[in-house]
Design a protein around this motif. Structure first.
Motif, PDB file in Angstrom:
ATOM      1  N   THR A 285       1.988  -2.740   9.432  1.00  0.00           N
ATOM      2  CA  THR A 285       1.818  -4.113   8.951  1.00  0.00           C
ATOM      3  C   THR A 285       2.661  -4.259   7.678  1.00  0.00           C
ATOM      4  N   GLY A 286       3.075  -5.496   7.397  1.00  0.00           N
ATOM      5  CA  GLY A 286       4.003  -5.691   6.280  1.00  0.00           C
ATOM      6  C   GLY A 286       5.382  -5.195   6.672  1.00  0.00           C
ATOM      7  N   GLY A 287       5.690  -5.334   7.967  1.00  0.00           N
ATOM      8  CA  GLY A 287       6.933  -4.751   8.490  1.00  0.00           C
ATOM      9  C   GLY A 287       8.128  -5.688   8.472  1.00  0.00           C
ATOM     10  N   SER A 288       7.961  -6.925   7.964  1.00  0.00           N
ATOM     11  CA  SER A 288       9.094  -7.867   8.028  1.00  0.00           C
ATOM     12  C   SER A 288      10.136  -7.623   6.947  1.00  0.00           C
ATOM     13  N   THR A 289       9.737  -7.046   5.826  1.00  0.00           N
ATOM     14  CA  THR A 289      10.679  -6.802   4.722  1.00  0.00           C
ATOM     15  C   THR A 289      10.314  -5.486   4.002  1.00  0.00           C
TER      16      THR A 289
ATOM     17  N   SER B 118       4.131  -5.753  12.364  1.00  0.00           N
ATOM     18  CA  SER B 118       3.400  -7.005  12.151  1.00  0.00           C
ATOM     19  C   SER B 118       3.686  -7.570  10.770  1.00  0.00           C
ATOM     20  N   ALA B 119       3.670  -8.881  10.694  1.00  0.00           N
ATOM     21  CA  ALA B 119       3.770  -9.653   9.450  1.00  0.00           C
ATOM     22  C   ALA B 119       3.680 -11.112   9.891  1.00  0.00           C
ATOM     23  N   ARG B 120       3.758 -12.049   8.932  1.00  0.00           N
ATOM     24  CA  ARG B 120       3.628 -13.460   9.336  1.00  0.00           C
ATOM     25  C   ARG B 120       4.953 -14.042   9.803  1.00  0.00           C
TER      26      ARG B 120
ATOM     27  N   ASP C 188      -1.242 -12.526  10.687  1.00  0.00           N
ATOM     28  CA  ASP C 188      -1.652 -12.756   9.305  1.00  0.00           C
ATOM     29  C   ASP C 188      -2.900 -11.905   9.094  1.00  0.00           C
ATOM     30  N   VAL C 189      -2.809 -10.888   8.240  1.00  0.00           N
ATOM     31  CA  VAL C 189      -3.911  -9.925   8.112  1.00  0.00           C
ATOM     32  C   VAL C 189      -5.160 -10.508   7.458  1.00  0.00           C
ATOM     33  N   THR C 190      -5.057 -11.725   6.918  1.00  0.00           N
ATOM     34  CA  THR C 190      -6.268 -12.331   6.345  1.00  0.00           C
ATOM     35  C   THR C 190      -7.193 -12.857   7.452  1.00  0.00           C
TER      36      THR C 190
ATOM     37  N   THR D 104       0.767  -4.417   3.960  1.00  0.00           N
ATOM     38  CA  THR D 104       0.884  -5.812   3.503  1.00  0.00           C
ATOM     39  C   THR D 104       0.511  -5.898   2.029  1.00  0.00           C
ATOM     40  N   GLY D 105       1.239  -6.729   1.325  1.00  0.00           N
ATOM     41  CA  GLY D 105       0.917  -6.871  -0.091  1.00  0.00           C
ATOM     42  C   GLY D 105       1.574  -8.100  -0.684  1.00  0.00           C
ATOM     43  N   THR D 106       0.993  -8.578  -1.784  1.00  0.00           N
ATOM     44  CA  THR D 106       1.582  -9.707  -2.487  1.00  0.00           C
ATOM     45  C   THR D 106       1.474  -9.476  -3.997  1.00  0.00           C
TER      46      THR D 106
ATOM     47  N   LYS E  51      -7.399 -11.199  -1.090  1.00  0.00           N
ATOM     48  CA  LYS E  51      -7.473 -11.542   0.342  1.00  0.00           C
ATOM     49  C   LYS E  51      -6.398 -10.805   1.120  1.00  0.00           C
ATOM     50  N   ILE E  52      -5.210 -10.694   0.543  1.00  0.00           N
ATOM     51  CA  ILE E  52      -4.110 -10.005   1.252  1.00  0.00           C
ATOM     52  C   ILE E  52      -4.149  -8.505   0.985  1.00  0.00           C
ATOM     53  N   ASN E  53      -4.103  -8.134  -0.299  1.00  0.00           N
ATOM     54  CA  ASN E  53      -3.934  -6.710  -0.628  1.00  0.00           C
ATOM     55  C   ASN E  53      -5.155  -5.878  -0.235  1.00  0.00           C
TER      56      ASN E  53
ATOM     57  N   VAL F 241      -1.394   1.539   1.922  1.00  0.00           N
ATOM     58  CA  VAL F 241      -0.362   1.488   0.871  1.00  0.00           C
ATOM     59  C   VAL F 241      -0.958   0.864  -0.386  1.00  0.00           C
ATOM     60  N   SER F 242      -1.005   1.662  -1.430  1.00  0.00           N
ATOM     61  CA  SER F 242      -1.515   1.195  -2.717  1.00  0.00           C
ATOM     62  C   SER F 242      -0.329   1.102  -3.683  1.00  0.00           C
ATOM     63  N   SER F 243      -0.515   1.552  -4.909  1.00  0.00           N
ATOM     64  CA  SER F 243       0.559   1.451  -5.911  1.00  0.00           C
ATOM     65  C   SER F 243       0.185   2.279  -7.130  1.00  0.00           C
ATOM     66  N   ILE F 244       1.204   2.617  -7.917  1.00  0.00           N
ATOM     67  CA  ILE F 244       0.934   3.259  -9.208  1.00  0.00           C
ATOM     68  C   ILE F 244       0.135   2.308 -10.106  1.00  0.00           C
TER      69      ILE F 244
ATOM     70  N   GLY G 190      -4.752  -9.385 -11.114  1.00  0.00           N
ATOM     71  CA  GLY G 190      -5.117  -9.390  -9.695  1.00  0.00           C
ATOM     72  C   GLY G 190      -4.566  -8.191  -8.951  1.00  0.00           C
ATOM     73  N   TYR G 191      -3.264  -7.944  -9.135  1.00  0.00           N
ATOM     74  CA  TYR G 191      -2.568  -6.906  -8.350  1.00  0.00           C
ATOM     75  C   TYR G 191      -3.144  -5.500  -8.620  1.00  0.00           C
ATOM     76  N   GLY G 192      -3.189  -5.120  -9.918  1.00  0.00           N
ATOM     77  CA  GLY G 192      -3.682  -3.773 -10.283  1.00  0.00           C
ATOM     78  C   GLY G 192      -5.108  -3.550  -9.789  1.00  0.00           C
TER      79      GLY G 192
ATOM     80  N   SER H  93       1.299   5.824  -2.725  1.00  0.00           N
ATOM     81  CA  SER H  93       1.437   5.203  -4.042  1.00  0.00           C
ATOM     82  C   SER H  93       2.913   5.192  -4.444  1.00  0.00           C
ATOM     83  N   PRO H  94       3.609   4.102  -4.117  1.00  0.00           N
ATOM     84  CA  PRO H  94       5.014   4.053  -4.524  1.00  0.00           C
ATOM     85  C   PRO H  94       5.154   3.676  -6.001  1.00  0.00           C
ATOM     86  N   GLY H  95       6.241   4.170  -6.618  1.00  0.00           N
ATOM     87  CA  GLY H  95       6.648   3.648  -7.926  1.00  0.00           C
ATOM     88  C   GLY H  95       7.430   2.369  -7.670  1.00  0.00           C
TER      89      GLY H  95
ATOM     90  N   LYS I  27      13.047  -1.290  -4.791  1.00  0.00           N
ATOM     91  CA  LYS I  27      13.741  -2.588  -4.780  1.00  0.00           C
ATOM     92  C   LYS I  27      13.484  -3.326  -3.457  1.00  0.00           C
ATOM     93  N   THR I  28      12.620  -4.322  -3.522  1.00  0.00           N
ATOM     94  CA  THR I  28      12.250  -5.114  -2.335  1.00  0.00           C
ATOM     95  C   THR I  28      12.094  -6.569  -2.790  1.00  0.00           C
ATOM     96  N   PRO I  29      11.892  -7.507  -1.851  1.00  0.00           N
ATOM     97  CA  PRO I  29      11.657  -8.897  -2.276  1.00  0.00           C
ATOM     98  C   PRO I  29      10.495  -9.010  -3.275  1.00  0.00           C
TER      99      PRO I  29
HETATM  100  N1  LIG Z   1       8.151  -2.519  -4.106  1.00  0.00           N
HETATM  101  C1  LIG Z   1       7.457  -1.790  -4.962  1.00  0.00           C
HETATM  102  O1  LIG Z   1       7.947  -1.411  -6.035  1.00  0.00           O
HETATM  103  C2  LIG Z   1       6.048  -1.390  -4.648  1.00  0.00           C
HETATM  104  C3  LIG Z   1       5.426  -0.492  -5.527  1.00  0.00           C
HETATM  105  C4  LIG Z   1       4.128  -0.101  -5.277  1.00  0.00           C
HETATM  106  C5  LIG Z   1       3.476  -0.578  -4.161  1.00  0.00           C
HETATM  107  N2  LIG Z   1       4.093  -1.455  -3.318  1.00  0.00           N
HETATM  108  C6  LIG Z   1       3.328  -1.924  -2.167  1.00  0.00           C
HETATM  109  O2  LIG Z   1       4.069  -1.689  -0.990  1.00  0.00           O
HETATM  110  C7  LIG Z   1       3.708  -2.647  -0.008  1.00  0.00           C
HETATM  111  C8  LIG Z   1       4.970  -3.279   0.551  1.00  0.00           C
HETATM  112  O3  LIG Z   1       5.597  -3.984  -0.502  1.00  0.00           O
HETATM  113  P1  LIG Z   1       7.152  -4.272  -0.548  1.00  0.00           P
HETATM  114  O4  LIG Z   1       7.632  -3.890  -1.861  1.00  0.00           O
HETATM  115  O5  LIG Z   1       7.791  -3.738   0.666  1.00  0.00           O
HETATM  116  O6  LIG Z   1       7.113  -5.871  -0.567  1.00  0.00           O
HETATM  117  P2  LIG Z   1       7.617  -6.969   0.433  1.00  0.00           P
HETATM  118  O7  LIG Z   1       9.005  -6.687   0.876  1.00  0.00           O
HETATM  119  O8  LIG Z   1       7.311  -8.270  -0.225  1.00  0.00           O
HETATM  120  O9  LIG Z   1       6.664  -6.758   1.704  1.00  0.00           O
HETATM  121  C9  LIG Z   1       5.384  -7.292   1.812  1.00  0.00           C
HETATM  122  C10 LIG Z   1       5.066  -7.388   3.278  1.00  0.00           C
HETATM  123  O10 LIG Z   1       3.732  -7.875   3.430  1.00  0.00           O
HETATM  124  C11 LIG Z   1       3.747  -8.908   4.414  1.00  0.00           C
HETATM  125  N3  LIG Z   1       2.607  -9.779   4.191  1.00  0.00           N
HETATM  126  C12 LIG Z   1       2.268 -10.431   3.055  1.00  0.00           C
HETATM  127  N4  LIG Z   1       1.165 -11.158   3.263  1.00  0.00           N
HETATM  128  C13 LIG Z   1       0.794 -10.967   4.562  1.00  0.00           C
HETATM  129  C14 LIG Z   1      -0.253 -11.446   5.381  1.00  0.00           C
HETATM  130  N5  LIG Z   1      -1.174 -12.291   4.918  1.00  0.00           N
HETATM  131  N6  LIG Z   1      -0.327 -11.022   6.671  1.00  0.00           N
HETATM  132  C15 LIG Z   1       0.594 -10.170   7.158  1.00  0.00           C
HETATM  133  N7  LIG Z   1       1.619  -9.683   6.440  1.00  0.00           N
HETATM  134  C16 LIG Z   1       1.710 -10.084   5.163  1.00  0.00           C
HETATM  135  C17 LIG Z   1       5.093  -9.588   4.226  1.00  0.00           C
HETATM  136  O11 LIG Z   1       5.501 -10.257   5.397  1.00  0.00           O
HETATM  137  P3  LIG Z   1       5.348 -11.838   5.702  1.00  0.00           P
HETATM  138  O12 LIG Z   1       5.578 -12.553   4.420  1.00  0.00           O
HETATM  139  O13 LIG Z   1       6.385 -12.047   6.748  1.00  0.00           O
HETATM  140  O14 LIG Z   1       3.954 -11.972   6.224  1.00  0.00           O
HETATM  141  C18 LIG Z   1       5.985  -8.371   4.017  1.00  0.00           C
HETATM  142  O15 LIG Z   1       6.334  -7.818   5.261  1.00  0.00           O
HETATM  143  C19 LIG Z   1       2.774  -3.642  -0.698  1.00  0.00           C
HETATM  144  O16 LIG Z   1       1.441  -3.312  -0.398  1.00  0.00           O
HETATM  145  C20 LIG Z   1       3.060  -3.413  -2.172  1.00  0.00           C
HETATM  146  O17 LIG Z   1       1.965  -3.759  -2.981  1.00  0.00           O
HETATM  147  C21 LIG Z   1       5.360  -1.872  -3.533  1.00  0.00           C
END
Ligand SMILES: NC(=O)c1ccc[n+]([C@@H]2O[C@H](COP(=O)([O-])OP(=O)(O)OC[C@H]3O[C@@H](n4cnc5c(N)ncnc54)[C@H](OP(=O)(O)O)[C@@H]3O)[C@@H](O)[C@H]2O)c1
Length: 252
Positions: free
Chosen positions: A9-13, A33-35, A56-58, A84-86, A105-107, A133-136, A147-149, A177-179, A182-184
């Protein structure tokens, strides 16, 4: 189908997308899966063994429905990777209750809904891996993270709790737990991110941790995560002083 299968899940980006490509390149079936359907379709049109399952995982009922579709298609699911995460840095400075609810609701609840959808399957199957998938940011409190932490701290606790529950069924619960990657999600940050890595680096670390090691927590890059882990053992007074200085947190 005899190939191994992973549901991401969270596989779109970001991290989820890079991991989907990594597993596909290793010959796995990958259900993503993702939205955003168009992004999932783009992936499945580009890679032979990636398949789109919009979700939508919610929506907890939809999580079950989608997992049933995946089960019907592949029969055997080996790994679930719930990513999935926001994160909205502009809103994390305030106690904005609606925003905090949305983040949870999402995380948090999005992950709980996903785990609930696969619970019975893995209990009966008696092997496999459920990955959270959590986070540092979940290790200890950080400035400007109302909210996020907290949502990630809750996931850390949940993962430890579920570790015990699923171990009885020979199912591995794994915490990632990623540090900074570089993602959206992190493209929104306006501060310097130490040890920033690519999603492909994250995917390599996760693949290696899931397939070649048997650890509870997969964390990277080590230079950052180990430093933060050491800081998290400090008494609050010392921790607040050091983190305050490191993040140049200003008193109002
Ligand atoms: N990047 C970092 O530095 C970092 C560090 C620590 C932890 N993380 C964690 O790693 C995970 C992935 O993050 P990322 O950096 O790869 O960010 P990202 O590119 O923004 O990916 C987030 C993913 O979650 C999906 N998503 C969001 N809301 C959703 C929903 N309601 N239902 C289904 N899918 C949903 C998004 O897809 P749609 O919008 O298409 O639904 C997207 O595929 C997250 O849990 C984030 O907290 C990231």
């Amino acid at each position: 189908m005899n190939k191994k299968t992973i549901w991401i899940t969270g596989g779109s980006t970001g991290i989820g997308r890079a991991l989907a490509i990594k597993f596909a390149s290793k010959g796995w079936n990958v259900a993503v899966s993702a939205r955003r359907v168009e992004l999932l379709n783009e992936l499945s049109n580009t890679y032979e063994n990636i398949y789109a399952f919009p979700l939508d995982v919610t929506n907890k009922l939809k999580c079950k429905e989608v997992f049933n579709e995946i089960k019907n298609k592949f029969e055997n699911i080996d790994i679930c990777f719930f990513s999935t995460g926001t994160w909205n840095p502009k809103k994390e400075k305030d106690i904005d209750v609606e925003q905090i609810e949305d983040v949870f609701k999402i995380n948090f609840f999005g992950t709980v809904n996903s785990i609930k959808a696969v619970e019975e399957y893995f209990r009966n199957k008696k092997n496999g891996i459920i990955t959270i998938v959590s986070s540092i940011a979940g290790y200890r409190g950080l400035p400007n993270s109302t909210g996020y932490g907290p949502s990630k701290s809750a996931l850390n606790n949940l993962a430890e709790s579920l570790y015990f529950d699923f171990k009885r069924y020979n199912v591995r619960v794994c915490l990632v737990s990623p540090g900074f990657i570089k993602t959206p999600m992190t493209d929104k940050n306006d501060f310097k991110m130490p040890f920033l890595k690519t999603p492909e680096y994250a995917a390599d670390q996760i693949y290696n941790g899931l397939i070649n090691k048997n650890l509870f927590e997969i964390h990277f890059p080590k230079a950052l995560t180990i430093t933060l882990k050491l800081l998290s053992f400090l008494p609050s007074k010392v921790y607040f002083g050091l983190i305050g200085r490191m993040t140049k947190y200003q008193k109002k």
